[in-house]
Design a protein around this motif. Structure first.
Motif, short mmCIF file in Angstrom:
data_model
loop_
_atom_site.label_atom_id
_atom_site.label_comp_id
_atom_site.label_asym_id
_atom_site.label_seq_id
_atom_site.Cartn_x
_atom_site.Cartn_y
_atom_site.Cartn_z
N ARG A 1 0.84 -1.20 0.00
CA ARG A 1 0.00 0.00 0.00
C ARG A 1 0.87 1.25 0.00
NH1 ARG A 1 -4.16 2.15 4.75
NH2 ARG A 1 -4.21 4.31 4.01
N VAL A 2 0.47 2.24 -0.79
CA VAL A 2 1.20 3.50 -0.84
C VAL A 2 0.66 4.43 0.25
CG1 VAL A 2 1.81 5.51 -2.23
CG2 VAL A 2 1.60 3.25 -3.31
N PHE A 3 1.57 4.91 1.09
CA PHE A 3 1.20 5.86 2.14
C PHE A 3 1.72 7.25 1.79
CE2 PHE A 3 0.96 1.87 4.46
CZ PHE A 3 -0.21 2.04 5.20
N THR A 4 0.86 8.23 1.88
CA THR A 4 1.31 9.60 1.69
C THR A 4 2.09 10.02 2.93
OG1 THR A 4 -0.65 10.61 2.71
CG2 THR A 4 -0.77 10.10 0.35
N ARG A 5 2.87 11.08 2.77
CA ARG A 5 3.60 11.60 3.93
C ARG A 5 2.63 12.06 5.01
NH1 ARG A 5 6.73 12.49 -0.45
NH2 ARG A 5 9.00 12.10 -0.24
N GLU A 6 1.50 12.62 4.61
CA GLU A 6 0.52 13.07 5.59
C GLU A 6 -0.01 11.91 6.42
OE1 GLU A 6 -3.71 15.56 5.87
OE2 GLU A 6 -2.76 15.20 3.92
N GLU A 7 -0.25 10.76 5.78
CA GLU A 7 -0.72 9.59 6.51
C GLU A 7 0.34 9.11 7.50
OE1 GLU A 7 -3.77 7.21 3.63
OE2 GLU A 7 -1.68 7.29 2.97
N LEU A 8 1.60 9.14 7.09
CA LEU A 8 2.68 8.73 7.98
C LEU A 8 2.84 9.72 9.13
CD1 LEU A 8 5.29 7.51 5.35
CD2 LEU A 8 3.80 6.11 6.78
N ILE A 9 2.67 11.00 8.85
CA ILE A 9 2.72 12.01 9.90
C ILE A 9 1.66 11.73 10.96
CG2 ILE A 9 2.21 14.44 10.41
CD1 ILE A 9 3.58 15.14 7.74
N ASN A 10 0.43 11.45 10.51
CA ASN A 10 -0.66 11.21 11.45
C ASN A 10 -0.44 9.93 12.26
OD1 ASN A 10 -1.95 13.51 10.58
ND2 ASN A 10 -3.27 12.45 9.13
N THR A 11 0.20 8.94 11.65
CA THR A 11 0.50 7.69 12.35
C THR A 11 1.53 7.91 13.44
OG1 THR A 11 -0.01 6.31 10.43
CG2 THR A 11 1.49 5.39 12.09
N VAL A 12 2.54 8.69 13.15
CA VAL A 12 3.65 8.86 14.09
C VAL A 12 3.33 9.84 15.20
CG1 VAL A 12 6.03 9.65 14.30
CG2 VAL A 12 5.37 8.23 12.37
N ARG A 13 2.67 10.94 14.86
CA ARG A 13 2.49 12.00 15.83
C ARG A 13 1.04 12.25 16.24
NH1 ARG A 13 7.14 11.34 16.89
NH2 ARG A 13 8.81 12.29 15.72
N GLY A 14 0.13 11.98 15.37
CA GLY A 14 -1.23 12.42 15.63
C GLY A 14 -1.47 13.73 14.90
N ILE A 15 -2.69 13.99 14.56
CA ILE A 15 -3.03 15.12 13.70
C ILE A 15 -2.58 16.44 14.30
CG2 ILE A 15 -4.96 16.41 12.68
CD1 ILE A 15 -6.40 13.72 12.41
N ASP A 16 -2.62 16.60 15.62
CA ASP A 16 -2.34 17.89 16.23
C ASP A 16 -0.88 18.08 16.62
OD1 ASP A 16 -4.99 18.63 16.06
OD2 ASP A 16 -5.48 17.69 17.97
N SER A 17 -0.05 17.08 16.47
CA SER A 17 1.33 17.19 16.91
C SER A 17 2.24 17.68 15.80
CB SER A 17 1.84 15.83 17.42
OG SER A 17 1.07 15.41 18.51
N PHE A 18 3.37 18.25 16.20
CA PHE A 18 4.28 18.80 15.20
C PHE A 18 5.14 17.73 14.56
CE2 PHE A 18 8.51 20.03 13.94
CZ PHE A 18 8.24 21.03 13.04
N ILE A 19 5.12 17.72 13.27
CA ILE A 19 6.08 16.98 12.45
C ILE A 19 5.80 17.41 11.03
CG2 ILE A 19 4.64 14.95 12.07
CD1 ILE A 19 7.16 13.24 12.14
#
Length: 235
Positions: free
Chosen positions: A179-197
């Motif tokens: 499956r292809v993951f966008t960077r935004e999806e990976l960001i949300n996985t690692v930090r959560g929508i409200d966290s900085f990355i």
């Protein structure tokens, strides 16, 4: 009760953190130096670490690298430095999140809960025994496995240590091969929508993973770039 180690030498901020988190039903221990922090890791056995980057006996992002080598628990940096480069350096050195002073105590609690939640998630595998679910996910065709108890990658029967964020990205890839993951999806996985990355930090994590699992990181066999979109994991 979740155990929080606070390494902060500022007496006012340190006291505020201790009082607030205690009221929120965390078990808190605060120390003021890197040396005391290293000792507390062994004696206090925290579940999460709040780390100031300017301490009397050490300072800078080397602190993140130091404590990441000592523990796999989530690390949240709390710092006066607000430049994007400082945040990226801290995350690249092993921090799992970054908060700039002054910050909202409610936001701190939300971010702590987010990284703790992701660090304790278990993958439910259809048809697997409870022991298998708790200890290992394997991709037989690639020869790469994940050890869920130790939160490491197993390659050629050797355990490869990762940061919290690297492991979460790799776990997501394992769950969804091809499956292809966008960077935004990976960001949300690692930090959560409200966290900085940001996108750059994700690229750094992927680069580090490639260095750890690929024979030739410049021509990756497992973690492929999908230009203009993101990344995918190949069995």
């Amino acid at each position: 009760m979740t155990r929080v180690l606070v390494i902060e030498d500022d007496p006012i901020i340190g006291e505020m953190l201790t009082l607030y988190l205690t009221e929120e039903h965390f078990h808190v221990q605060r120390v003021e130096t890197a040396h005391e922090g290293k000792s507390a890791l062994a004696t206090f056995s925290p579940d999460i670490l709040l780390l100031d980057l300017m301490l009397p006996d050490s300072e800078g992002t080397d602190l993140c690298d130091l404590f990441r080598k000592l523990t796999a628990i989530p690390i949240i940096v709390i710092s006066m430095k607000s430049a994007v480069t400082d945040r990226i350096l801290a995350i690249s050195s092993g921090a799992d999140d970054y908060l700039c002073k002054p910050f909202s105590m409610q936001e701190l609690k939300a971010r702590m809960n987010a990284v703790l939640r992701r660090s304790t998630q278990q993958i439910v595998m259809s048809g697997a025994s409870s022991y298998e679910v708790q200890t290992k996910i394997e991709q037989a065709s690639s020869g790469i496995s994940l050890d869920l108890e130790r939160r490491t990658i197993i390659l050629n029967n050797e355990h490869i240590e990762t940061t919290f964020s690297e492991y979460e990205i790799m776990k997501l890839f394992f769950q969804n091969p091809g499956r292809v993951f966008t960077r935004e999806e990976l960001i949300n996985t690692v930090r959560g929508i409200d966290s900085f990355i940001n996108d750059r930090a994700i690229d750094v994590h992927v680069t580090n993973l490639r260095r750890k699992i690929e024979k030739n990181p410049k021509e990756p066999q497992y973690i492929k770039t999908v230009w203009g979109v993101g990344y995918k994991f190949m069995k």
